[in-house]
Design an enzyme around this catalytic site. Structure first.
Site, short mmCIF file in Angstrom:
data_model
loop_
_atom_site.label_atom_id
_atom_site.label_comp_id
_atom_site.label_asym_id
_atom_site.label_seq_id
_atom_site.Cartn_x
_atom_site.Cartn_y
_atom_site.Cartn_z
N GLU A 73 0.64 -1.11 0.14
CA GLU A 73 0.10 0.19 0.24
C GLU A 73 0.84 1.22 0.13
O GLU A 73 0.60 2.35 -0.66
CB GLU A 73 -0.75 -0.14 1.34
CG GLU A 73 -2.13 -0.83 1.22
CD GLU A 73 -1.62 -2.49 1.42
OE1 GLU A 73 -0.51 -2.64 1.85
OE2 GLU A 73 -2.45 -3.25 1.26
N HIS B 159 -12.27 -5.11 8.96
CA HIS B 159 -12.94 -4.76 7.56
C HIS B 159 -14.25 -4.20 7.84
O HIS B 159 -14.90 -4.00 6.80
CB HIS B 159 -13.17 -6.37 6.88
CG HIS B 159 -11.90 -7.09 6.49
ND1 HIS B 159 -11.41 -7.71 7.30
CD2 HIS B 159 -11.38 -6.96 5.55
CE1 HIS B 159 -10.38 -8.44 6.89
NE2 HIS B 159 -10.23 -7.82 5.56
C1 LIG Z 1 -2.13 -4.06 4.73
C2 LIG Z 1 -3.18 -4.99 3.97
N1 LIG Z 1 -3.45 -4.78 2.84
C3 LIG Z 1 -4.33 -5.74 2.34
C4 LIG Z 1 -5.16 -6.71 3.18
C5 LIG Z 1 -5.97 -7.47 2.45
N2 LIG Z 1 -5.38 -8.64 2.14
C6 LIG Z 1 -5.83 -9.62 2.94
S1 LIG Z 1 -4.87 -11.04 2.76
C7 LIG Z 1 -4.41 -10.53 1.21
C8 LIG Z 1 -3.36 -11.47 0.54
C9 LIG Z 1 -2.00 -11.84 1.11
O1 LIG Z 1 -1.70 -12.94 0.45
P1 LIG Z 1 -0.45 -13.91 1.05
O2 LIG Z 1 0.51 -12.88 1.70
O3 LIG Z 1 0.32 -14.53 -0.04
O4 LIG Z 1 -1.01 -14.95 1.96
P2 LIG Z 1 -1.95 -15.88 1.95
O5 LIG Z 1 -3.42 -15.46 1.99
O6 LIG Z 1 -1.78 -16.59 0.72
O7 LIG Z 1 -1.73 -16.91 3.10
C10 LIG Z 1 -4.87 -9.24 1.10
C11 LIG Z 1 -4.33 -8.55 0.11
C12 LIG Z 1 -4.64 -6.48 4.36
N3 LIG Z 1 -5.42 -7.39 5.43
N4 LIG Z 1 -3.78 -5.78 4.82
#
Ligand SMILES: Cc1ncc(C[n+]2csc(CCOP(=O)(O)OP(=O)(O)O)c2C)c(N)n1
Ligand SMILES: [Mg+2]
Lengths: 400, 351
Positions: free
Chosen positions: B92, B156
Site C-alpha cells: 500500500e 474490515h
Molecule cells: C495491509 C493490508 N493490505 C491488504 C490486506 C487485504 N488482504 C488480506 S489477505 C491478502 C493477501 C495476502 O496474501 P499472502 O501474503 O500470499 O497470504 P495468503 O493469504 O496466501 O496466506 C490481502 C491483500 C490486508 N489485510 N492488509
C-alpha cells in the site's frame, strides 16, 4: 512496469512437481499399529526434492524420523484437514461470521515446524491461523468456539477466525494486517536474544506479504542485531487472486533477504519442513536471521468469499492434490514402511472426524460472551463503561 | 440471560442486513432513462466513463485487473488494456507517489485505506502546499470500502473517515447510493485535488436504484436535503442514511417532522446547508458508524453550536458507534441502530 508478463511463467509449471515419494529406506518388518515396542526407532527418509540455499549450507536430504512421528504427522494433519473442511460448512451455515481463511493444503508446514522446535520457541502468523494454533497445542473446542464467537474460544470469542492466540505455548497469533506480524516476530526474537534462553521466533507470512516494505525494515534490524528470527514465507503462490509472478520481480523468496541467508523447502513434505526448521533454529541461534521459503499450496480460495477458481485452473488444484498432497505423502510412507495398514489409517481418519464433530457440538453449547464484554479489554482497566436499556441504547461511562 | 439476549441480537443482525435502501430523488441528475443497478455496478460504470473520457486516467490496486474483491473494476482491464488497468503488489505504501508526480493526471486507485495513511497524509495532501504549487497530487482518487456489513469483524468494518478529515489538502467523499456514487466518483476523479472516496461496503450489492447511463457529475462540498422537515435536523452520510431515514419514518408516525441531510462531502463540508436547516428546526442530530469520540460528528456539532447557539433548543445529539474497537460478536450493540436514533430524536425534541 512488469505488468505485461509472459502469459504463464515457468514458476507455474513447477507447481506440479511429481511426488516421486523418495522412499529410499530399506523395508522394515510390519509393525502392529498400536502396540509396537519400538515405534520410536529411527527411520531415515530422503526428501523428494532437494533444498536450495542462498548464502548458507544446505541441510541433508536424509531426515531422521520414527514410526511414532510419522503416525502422529498423519493424525495431526488429518485433524487439521477435517477441521478446516468443517469450518467451511459452518461458515456456509452462517454459524461463523467475520472473515475466515482456511489452511487445507498447507498442513505440512504447521506440523513439520512443530516437530523441530519446542513450545518455548515463539510462532507468529497472519490470519490463516487455525492450524498453526492447533499445532501449538490448542484444542478443537477452542478453535470452533472461537470461530463461532463463543466464550470457550481461545480469545474468549472476541477475536474470531483471524485472531487465535495461545500465550502459554508461545503462539502470538493471529494478525489481520498483511505483513505486520513480521516486525512483531523480529521483536519477539529481540526479547529472546535479551533473555539468552536459547529460543527462537518463527514469523510466518505469505508470498503476497513478502512484497511489503515493513518486512525488509524488520529484516535489516534482525540481521544488524543478529536476532534469532526465522522468517517463514509460506509461498502458496497466490496473494488473494494475484499469482506470485504478477506481484514479485523475484519470486525466489528465500533469496530476497539479500544479506540474510535463505532456504527453499518443499512445504508439502512435513519431513523436509522439519529438517529445515531444525537447521534454521541452529543457524538462527548462532548467526541471526534466516528465511525459509515453504513451497506450498492452499486448496480453498483465499477466504470464504473467494471460490478460488477464477485466477487458477481446476486442473492446477487437482494436480497438486494428486501429486503433492502432504497427507497422502505421509500415508504412502506409512504404508510402504508397513507401519500401519490402510484400514488403520482410515480408522484414524474416522476417529478424527468424530472428534471434530464432537468439538463442534460442544462449541455450540458454549455461551456467547456476556454483553458487558464489549467494553472490557479496550484499556487494561476497563473504563467502567456499560450499556443498558432496551436495545442497549444507553451507555454510561465512569472515568477511573 | 445475557447469552440468550445476545442470540436474539445475532438474529436481529441478519434482519438488519436485509434492509431496504430507499431511493432519494436528485433533481440534478435524474433523467429517468436510467438502468436499475447496484452500487458496485454504478462505480464500475463511472470508472469506464473516466477511462473512456480521459486517456490519462489509470486504475491500479490489488487485484483490480481481475475485477477487484468487490467486482467494481470488472471488465476494465479487457476494455482499456493492461497498461491502464493493472494490479499492484501488496504494498500500500509505495504504490503511488512517483507515478503521480510524473503523470500528473486523473487516476482512480484502490487501496487498504489505513495502510496508505502515511502516504496520503504526508505526501498527497501536502505536496501542493509545500512545493508552492509546483507539484501536486490532484489527479489522485483513492477508492476504499468502509463500514459494517453485519459480520465483518475488527478490521474490515471500520469507518476511518475522521482520520482523513483531519488532513487539510485532501477531500473526503462518501456516497449513499448507486446514482450518487457514480456522479460523485466522476467528480472526484476530475477534481484537481487528491480525494479519498469511501464506498459503503454494505451497499455494494444491496443498494439498487436507477442510474442514468450518461456521463454526469455531482458537485462536491454540497450537502443535500433528502427529506424536508421542521422539528429536527438529522445529518449523516453513506450507508447510515438509510438507517436514519427509517428512524425519520418512525418518528413521523409519532408526529415528529425530521429533516434529513446527506453531507456527501465530509472535507471540506457544506456548513451552510446544515446551518440553514438547523436555523429552521432548532435541533440537530448527527449519526455515524465510527466511534463517537473524535468522530466527524463532533466537528459538525462544534461548528453548528458556534453558528446557531441562540437558535438551538436542545443539545446536539450524536448517535454513533461506541468507543470500542469494532467488535466481531457484538456488532448489533455497537451500531447506531434505528431505535437508538429514534430515541435520540424523541429526547431531543422533548428536551
Ligand atoms: C495491509 C493490508 N493490505 C491488504 C490486506 C487485504 N488482504 C488480506 S489477505 C491478502 C493477501 C495476502 O496474501 P499472502 O501474503 O500470499 O497470504 P495468503 O493469504 O496466501 O496466506 C490481502 C491483500 C490486508 N489485510 N492488509
Ligand atoms: Mg499466498
Amino acid at each position: 512496469m512488469a505488468l505485461a508478463h509472459a502469459a504463464s511463467s515457468s514458476s507455474r509449471s513447477n507447481l506440479l512437481r511429481p511426488f516421486s515419494a523418495a522412499i529410499s529406506c530399506a523395508p522394515s518388518l510390519r509393525r502392529p499399529f498400536s502396540s509396537s515396542s519400538d515405534d520410536t526407532r529411527t527411520l531415515t527418509i530422503e526428501t523428494s526434492v532437494p533444498f536450495t540455499s542462498h548464502q548458507c549450507e544446505t541441510p541433508s536430504r536424509s531426515v531422521e524420523t520414527s514410526p511414532k512421528e510419522l503416525l502422529s504427522f498423519f493424525r495431526d494433519m488429518a485433524t487439521m484437514r477435517r477441521m478446516e473442511i468443517a469450518a467451511d460448512s459452518l461458515y456456509k451455515a452462517k454459524l461463523i461470521r467475520g472473515f475466515c481463511h482456511l489452511y487445507d493444503g498447507q498442513e505440512a508446514v504447521a506440523v513439520g515446524m512443530e516437530a523441530a522446535i519446542t513450545k518455548k520457541d515463539s510462532i507468529i502468523t497472519a490470519y490463516r491461523d487455525h492450524c498453526t494454533f492447533l499445532g501449538r497445542g490448542g484444542t478443537l473446542l477452542q478453535v470452533f468456539s472461537e470461530l463461532m464467537g463463543r466464550q470457550a474460544g481461545c480469545s474468549k470469542g472476541k477475536g474470531g477466525s483471524m485472531h487465535f492466540y495461545k500465550k502459554d505455548s508461545g503462539f502470538y497469533g493471529g494478525h489481520g494486517i498483511v505483513g505486520a506480524q513480521v516486525p512483531l516476530g523480529c521483536g519477539l526474537a529481540f526479547a529472546q536474544k535479551y533473555s539468552k534462553d536459547g529460543t527462537v521466533s518463527f514469523a510466518l507470512y505469505g508470498d503476497g506479504a513478502a512484497n511489503q516494505g515493513q518486512l525488509f525494515e524488520a529484516l535489516n534490524i534482525a540481521a544488524l542485531w543478529d536476532l534469532p528470527a526465522i522468517l517463514v514465507c509460506e509461498n502458496n503462490h497466490y496473494g488473494m487472486g494475484t499469482a506470485e509472478w504478477r506481484a514479485a520481480k523475484s519470486p525466489s523468496y528465500y533469496k530476497r533477504g539479500d544479506y540474510v541467508p535463505g532456504l527453499k523447502v518443499d512445504g508439502m513434505d512435513a519431513l523436509a519442513v522439519k529438517q529445515a526448521c531444525k537447521f534454521a533454529k541452529e543457524h538462527a541461534l548462532k548467526n541471526g536471521p534466516i528465511i525459509l521459503e515453504m513451497d506450498t499450496y492452499r486448496y480453498h480460495g483465499h477466504s470464504m468469499s473467494d471460490p478460488g477458481s477464477t485466477y487458477r485452473t481446476r486442473d492446477e488444484i487437482s494436480g497438486v492434490r494428486q501429486e503433492r498432497d502432504p497427507i497422502e505423502r505421509i500415508r504412502k510412507l506409512i504404508l510402504t514402511h508397513d507401519l500401519a495398514t490402510e484400514k488403520e489409517l482410515k480408522d484414524t481418519e474416522k476417529e478424527v472426524r468424530k472428534l471434530v464433530d464432537e468439538a463442534i457440538a460442544q462449541a455450540k453449547e458454549s455461551p456467547m460472551p456476556d454483553p458487558s464484554e464489549l467494553f472490557t479489554n479496550v484499556y487494561s482497566k476497563g473504563l467502567g463503561v456499560e450499556a443498558f436499556g432496551a436495545d442497549r441504547k444507553e451507555v454510561r461511562a465512569v472515568l477511573p | 440471560m445475557a447469552a440468550s439476549s445476545m442470540r436474539r441480537f445475532g438474529r436481529l443482525g441478519c434482519w438488519v442486513s436485509r434492509r431496504e435502501f430507499s431511493t432519494c430523488d436528485d433533481k440534478v441528475v435524474v433523467q429517468k432513462s436510467g438502468k436499475s443497478m447496484n452500487l458496485y455496478s454504478a462505480i464500475n460504470q463511472a470508472l469506464h466513463i473516466a477511462l473512456e473520457s480521459d486517456p490519462r486516467a489509470y486504475v491500479f490496486g490489488e487485484d483490480v485487473g481481475f475485477g477487484g474483491v468487490f467486482r467494481c473494476t470488472t471488465g476494465l482491464a479487457d476494455r482499456f488494456g493492461k497498461s491502464r488497468v493493472f494490479n499492484t503488489p501488496l504494498c500500500e505504501q509505495v504504490h503511488l507517489m512517483g507515478f503521480i508526480l510524473t503523470w500528473p493526471h486523473k487516476q482512480g486507485i484502490v487501496g487498504f485505506g489505513i495502510g496508505l495513511a502515511a502516504m496520503i497524509v504526508n505526501e498527497a495532501a501536502k505536496f501542493r502546499y509545500r512545493s508552492g504549487n509546483q507539484f501536486n497530487c490532484g489527479g489522485l482518487t483513492i477508492r476504499a470500502p468502509y463500514g459494517a456489513v453485519g459480520h465483518g469483524g475488527h478490521y474490515h468494518s471500520q469507518s476511518p473517515e475522521a482520520f482523513f478529515c483531519h488532513v487539510p489538502g485532501i477531500k473526503v467523499i462518501i456516497p449513499r447510493s448507486p446514482q450518487q456514487a457514480k456522479g460523485l466518483l466522476l467528480s472526484s476523479i476530475r477534481d484537481p485535488n487528491p480525494v479519498v472516496f469511501f464506498e459503503p461496503k454494505w451497499l455494494y450489492r444491496l443498494a439498487v436504484e436507477e442510474v442514468p447511463e450518461h456521463d454526469y457529475m455531482l458537485p462536491l462540498s454540497e450537502a443535500e436535503v433528502i427529506r424536508e422537515g421542521s422539528d429536527i435536523t438529522l445529518v449523516g452520510w453513506g450507508a447510515q442514511l438509510s438507517i436514519m431515514e427509517q428512524a425519520c419514518l418512525e418518528a413521523e408516525k409519532e408526529g415528529i417532522s425530521c429533516e434529513l441531510i446527506d453531507l456527501k462531502t465530509l472535507l471540506p463540508w457544506d456548513k451552510e446547508t446544515v446551518e440553514a436547516s438547523v436555523r429552521k428546526t432548532g435541533r440537530l442530530l448527527i449519526s455515524h458508524e465510527a466511534p463517537v469520540t473524535g468522530g466527524f460528528g463532533a466537528e459538525i456539532s462544534a461548528s453548528i453550536v458556534e453558528r446557531c447557539f441562540l437558535r438551538l433548543e436542545a443539545p446536539v445529539a450524536r448517535v454513533c458507534g461506541l468507543d470500542t474497537p469494532f467488535p466481531l460478536v457484538f456488532e448489533p450493540f455497537y451500531m447506531p441502530t434505528k431505535n437508538k436514533i429514534l430515541d435520540a430524536i424523541k429526547s431531543t425534541v422533548n428536551y
